[in-house]
Design an enzyme around this catalytic site. Structure first.
Site, PDB file in Angstrom:
ATOM      1  N   HIS A 188      25.653  47.652  10.160  1.00 25.28           N
ATOM      2  CA  HIS A 188      26.283  47.456  11.611  1.00 25.28           C
ATOM      3  C   HIS A 188      26.449  48.851  12.095  1.00 25.28           C
ATOM      4  CE1 HIS A 188      27.426  43.806  14.365  1.00 25.28           C
ATOM      5  NE2 HIS A 188      27.589  44.879  14.921  1.00 25.28           N
ATOM      6  N   ARG A 197      31.402  36.199   9.290  1.00 21.21           N
ATOM      7  CA  ARG A 197      30.461  37.419   9.293  1.00 21.21           C
ATOM      8  C   ARG A 197      30.979  38.708   9.476  1.00 21.21           C
ATOM      9  NH1 ARG A 197      26.516  39.705  13.547  1.00 21.21           N
ATOM     10  NH2 ARG A 197      25.410  40.965  12.377  1.00 21.21           N
ATOM     11  N   TYR A 204      23.018  37.192  23.964  1.00 25.47           N
ATOM     12  CA  TYR A 204      24.128  37.342  25.107  1.00 25.47           C
ATOM     13  C   TYR A 204      23.692  37.050  26.608  1.00 25.47           C
ATOM     14  CZ  TYR A 204      27.274  39.345  21.526  1.00 25.47           C
ATOM     15  OH  TYR A 204      27.825  39.828  20.460  1.00 25.47           O
ATOM     16  N   GLU A 222      20.810  44.211  14.643  1.00 31.36           N
ATOM     17  CA  GLU A 222      20.139  44.640  15.661  1.00 31.36           C
ATOM     18  C   GLU A 222      19.435  46.081  15.834  1.00 31.36           C
ATOM     19  OE1 GLU A 222      23.059  44.745  18.842  1.00 31.36           O
ATOM     20  OE2 GLU A 222      23.410  42.305  18.865  1.00 31.36           O
ATOM     21  N   ASN A 236      21.275  37.414  17.837  1.00 34.19           N
ATOM     22  CA  ASN A 236      22.351  37.497  18.462  1.00 34.19           C
ATOM     23  C   ASN A 236      21.976  37.421  20.007  1.00 34.19           C
ATOM     24  OD1 ASN A 236      23.855  38.441  16.145  1.00 34.19           O
ATOM     25  ND2 ASN A 236      23.818  40.659  16.855  1.00 34.19           N
ATOM     26  N   GLU A 251      25.472  36.044  16.483  1.00 35.21           N
ATOM     27  CA  GLU A 251      26.664  36.606  17.706  1.00 35.21           C
ATOM     28  C   GLU A 251      26.420  35.855  19.094  1.00 35.21           C
ATOM     29  OE1 GLU A 251      26.912  40.834  18.323  1.00 35.21           O
ATOM     30  OE2 GLU A 251      26.647  41.130  15.938  1.00 35.21           O
TER      31      GLU A 251
HETATM   32  C1  FCB Z   1      26.266  43.152  19.974  1.00 33.83           C
HETATM   33  C2  FCB Z   1      26.921  44.020  18.699  1.00 33.83           C
HETATM   34  C3  FCB Z   1      28.425  43.703  18.335  1.00 33.83           C
HETATM   35  C4  FCB Z   1      29.122  43.683  19.689  1.00 33.83           C
HETATM   36  C5  FCB Z   1      28.598  42.793  20.958  1.00 33.83           C
HETATM   37  C6  FCB Z   1      29.068  42.771  21.950  1.00 33.83           C
HETATM   38  O1  FCB Z   1      25.128  44.253  20.377  1.00 33.83           O
HETATM   39  O2  FCB Z   1      26.244  43.536  17.682  1.00 33.83           O
HETATM   40  O3  FCB Z   1      28.902  44.850  17.581  1.00 33.83           O
HETATM   41  O4  FCB Z   1      29.314  45.091  20.400  1.00 33.83           O
HETATM   42  O5  FCB Z   1      27.039  43.246  21.048  1.00 33.83           O
END
Ligand code: FCB
Length: 455
Positions: free
Chosen positions: A128, A84, A302, A173, A300, A360
């Protein structure tokens, strides 16, 4: 196993599962002045004193613009079947619209051909975060005309690459583009106006919806989607007040995008919380555009949010509580794989999604090379093992998850954190630009090759 984990039954992933890694143009390309590239909001922002740690910029980054052939070799060594990447809008259209910079477009042309030759499927994100600065000067994302400029850009890129690119992601995002860029000001362009932020997010969604048919026209065999940074919201306690607060946070972060994308317009509870002063100016026809059907949703993930009621923080009245017992990464983000499981099942339960991709997921840790040059990063390997286990469990329980992209292929420019946060499965020595596959990368390559989790 802690309660933050989810157990899977069978280590094998479905056949045809996509194993990838992700990057973004401004974070890796460098070559900021080369071959006619225009200025982006991230060039301007990172060159403004005080905006990034150490004043770091993406001027050189990982020099991927010149080293892309080596980087494709790395992807092969990692057994990736997908990559990607994002396209730099100002490299292609230095003035935002109009004049095409052939040299910029040719770079992506070569990159796509190189990936295909290496049997790595390109997944191309159009936006992005690197808006051409000239468009910001004309009002940026809160200006409806920026959506028209985006459509022109999508048209130019997909006319050139659409015969070979089969997977398009319009935006990465939009919450971050809007909220961090126009409200908190932590990201480019660094404005601090809540109304502008909501208007920016609205125009971003319109831009997405308008671009979908253009991409389909120029790239008839392709699938088109959008990537959202979804954050599962849990109440910090069982109290009604905290549960309501978690629902509001979910509205702010998740429903605000998912509802209009899937044809429901903006959530009413949020519209009334924002009130006429903050809520975006909309036209009824906008919602048909935003709800243009897509082929997949990129997620994405985290970290989750544990939310408490906070009457002092208008208008949402939410506060963030620590995640009970969670370890933190170098970003200070709580590790909670169960959040990914819950999120995947929730999205496919509440919205008519037919294909989900984790576009992500990853962790920042600053492990440095050891004496023998190896980069031992067991915390990152464990992070991926736990999240892939949760993802696999979600598939077993019905989530249509079709692929996973590690963030990131290599250490890179982490926005306002500059080069201080290392997310790569490949280590980058910024002084020499030497790349070294980390132990987590070796582990991931074995998982990808075997299409199964390692016990
Ligand atoms: C996301 C972003 C990516 C990177 C990660 C850690 O929000 O899409 O570019 O910075 O976090």
């Amino acid at each position: 196993m802690t309660s933050a984990d989810v157990q899977y039954r069978d280590a094998r992933f479905p056949a045809d599962f996509v194993w990838g890694a992700a990057t973004a143009a401004y974070q890796i390309e460098g070559a900021a002045q080369d071959d006619g590239r225009g200025e982006s909001i991230w060039d301007r922002f990172s060159h403004t004193p005080g905006k990034t740690i150490n004043g770091d910029t993406g001027d050189v980054a990982c020099d991927h613009y010149h080293r892309w052939r080596d980087d494709i070799r790395l992807m092969r060594d990692l057994n990736l079947n997908a990559y990607r990447l994002s396209i730099s809008w100002p490299r292609v259209l230095p003035d935002g619209r109009g004049r095409i910079n052939e040299a910029g477009l040719a770079f992506y042309d070569r990159l796509i051909d190189g990936l295909l030759e290496a049997t790595i499927t390109p997944w191309v994100t159009l936006y992005h975060w690197d808006l051409p600065q000239v468009l910001e000067d004309q009002g940026g994302w809160p200006n409806r005309k920026t959506a028209d400029a985006f459509v022109e850009y999508a048209d130019v890129v997909s006319r050139r690459l659409g015969d070979r690119v089969r997977n398009w992601i319009t935006l990465n995002e939009p919450w971050c583009s809007g909220f961090l860029g126009y409200h908190s000001g932590e990201h480019a362009p660094g404005r601090k106006n809540p109304r502008d932020a909501l208007q920016a997010m609205h125009v971003l969604l319109i831009a997405h919806g308008l671009a979908v048919p253009v991409l389909r026209r120029n790239s008839p065999q392709a699938r088109v989607g959008i990537t959202l940074n979804l954050t599962p919201a849990y109440p910090a306690t069982d109290s009604v007040a905290d549960r309501d607060a978690a629902h509001r946070y979910d509205g702010f972060f998740n429903r605000w995008f998912l509802d209009p994308l899937y044809g429901r317009g903006y959530p009413r509870d949020l519209i009334s919380l924002y009130g006429p002063d903050l809520a975006p100016a909309t036209d009824p026809s906008d919602f048909d555009v935003i709800a243009t059907p897509t082929d997949f949703l990129g997620i994405n993930y985290y970290s989750p949010a544990f939310v408490r009621d906070d009457p002092a923080s208008a208008p949402l009245r939410v506060g963030i509580a620590p995640v009970p017992g969670a370890e933190l990464t170098d970003m200070g983000w709580a590790i909670y794989p169960r959040g990914l499981y819950d999120l995947l099942l929730r999205v496919c339960r509440d919205y008519p999604t037919t294909a989900l991709y984790i576009t992500e997921n990853g962790a920042a840790y600053d492990d440095a090379p050891s004496q023998d040059g190896r980069i031992e990063d067991p915390r990152r390997t464990r992070f991926y093992a736990r999240h892939l286990a949760a993802a696999k469990a979600a598939i077993e329980d019905g989530a249509p998850l079709r692929g996973f992209f590690a963030w990131s292929l290599m250490d890179n420019f982490e926005w306002a954190f500059g080069y201080t946060k290392r997310f790569g499965i490949v280590y980058v020595d910024y002084a020499t630009q030497e790349r070294t596959i980390k132990e987590s990368g070796r582990w991931y390559s074995r998982v990808a090759a075997g299409n199964r989790l390692l016990e």
